[in-house]
Design a protein around this motif. Structure first.
Motif, PDB file in Angstrom:
ATOM      1  N   UNK A  34       0.855  -1.189   0.000  1.00  0.00           N
ATOM      2  CA  UNK A  34       0.000   0.000   0.000  1.00  0.00           C
ATOM      3  C   UNK A  34       0.887   1.234   0.000  1.00  0.00           C
ATOM      4  N   UNK A  35       0.338   2.333  -0.509  1.00  0.00           N
ATOM      5  CA  UNK A  35       1.123   3.561  -0.569  1.00  0.00           C
ATOM      6  C   UNK A  35       0.236   4.783  -0.606  1.00  0.00           C
ATOM      7  N   UNK A  36       0.862   5.939  -0.723  1.00  0.00           N
ATOM      8  CA  UNK A  36       0.181   7.227  -0.663  1.00  0.00           C
ATOM      9  C   UNK A  36       0.421   7.981  -1.964  1.00  0.00           C
ATOM     10  N   UNK A  61       6.885   1.254  -5.971  1.00  0.00           N
ATOM     11  CA  UNK A  61       7.689   0.519  -4.982  1.00  0.00           C
ATOM     12  C   UNK A  61       6.838   0.103  -3.783  1.00  0.00           C
ATOM     13  N   UNK A  62       6.001   1.027  -3.306  1.00  0.00           N
ATOM     14  CA  UNK A  62       5.186   0.742  -2.129  1.00  0.00           C
ATOM     15  C   UNK A  62       4.180  -0.371  -2.400  1.00  0.00           C
ATOM     16  N   UNK A  63       3.577  -0.367  -3.580  1.00  0.00           N
ATOM     17  CA  UNK A  63       2.601  -1.403  -3.921  1.00  0.00           C
ATOM     18  C   UNK A  63       3.260  -2.761  -4.115  1.00  0.00           C
ATOM     19  N   UNK A  64       4.538  -2.741  -4.442  1.00  0.00           N
ATOM     20  CA  UNK A  64       5.294  -3.987  -4.542  1.00  0.00           C
ATOM     21  C   UNK A  64       6.010  -4.299  -3.231  1.00  0.00           C
ATOM     22  N   UNK A  65       5.611  -3.575  -2.159  1.00  0.00           N
ATOM     23  CA  UNK A  65       6.145  -3.794  -0.810  1.00  0.00           C
ATOM     24  C   UNK A  65       7.655  -3.643  -0.783  1.00  0.00           C
TER      25      UNK A  65
END
Length: 207
Positions: free
Chosen positions: A52-54, A192-196
């Motif tokens: 998850x990300x912003x 990057x955030x969605x791919x953890x």
């Protein structure tokens, strides 16, 4: 020796700053108090939170987004290659017209598709626009989901309620997903955030 020592200290400081910047760049939704459940169920299939990300506009936080997939992956190619249901779930951090999100998706599809692919997707993009026109606005705290189920297509949900009929084109959801995970994503940090994504330890950066 003193000059060498100062140089080493400067390099270490720069490496530390870069490491911290990488951590900041791949922020999860938890940073702003939005918690995504570790798993959800779609059409009887358990999906796992991949990351998850912003999303930001300048320094303003617009929304968080979480990606749910049947099997966790840290490469976008693996996400695209995995079959089964998938879901993008957005939680609004401020009110916005849903057509603003529609413009982001349309631009993302165009940026990550060949000209021929994009033209084939235009009917589905138009249908998305028609359904978004009925939703009109999303308010702070609202949840908006884009969900894909094989043989059914892509569905939109507002606060858990379906908004319109499924878009049956099976190529549409992967095209939407490329907005955030494609070769030209909205932002690399959010990808990057969605791919953890995990930033390398500072000690590794100093070696």
């Amino acid at each position: 020796m003193a000059r060498i020592g100062r140089h080493a200290t400067a390099i270490a400081g720069l490496s530390l700053a870069l490491g911290l910047a990488q951590w900041a760049g791949a922020q999860t939704a938890d940073v702003v108090g939005v918690h995504y459940p570790a798993t959800i169920k779609v059409e009887g299939t358990n999906l796992t939170l991949n990351g998850s990300g912003i999303s930001y506009r300048a320094v303003a936080k617009l929304y968080t987004v979480g990606l749910y997939v049947p099997q966790k992956a840290n490469k976008s190619e693996t996400v695209f290659a995995t079959g089964g249901p998938k879901q993008l779930r957005f939680v609004m951090l401020q009110g916005m017209r849903v057509d603003e999100l529609g413009k982001v998706i349309t631009k993302g599809i165009e940026n990550n598709s060949s000209r021929e692919e994009f033209f084939k997707l235009i009917p589905s993009i138009r249908q998305m626009g028609e359904e978004f026109s009925r939703i009109r606005r999303l308010n702070t705290g609202d949840t908006f989901a884009i969900e894909y189920v094989p043989k059914r297509g892509t569905m939109f949900f507002v606060n858990g309620q379906p908004a319109g009929l499924p878009l049956e084109d099976n190529l549409f959801f992967p095209a939407v997903l490329r907005t955030w995970l494609g070769g030209r994503p909205v932002t690399p940090d959010l990808k990057d955030a969605l791919l953890d994504y995990k930033a390398p330890p500072v000690l590794d950066a100093l070696q």
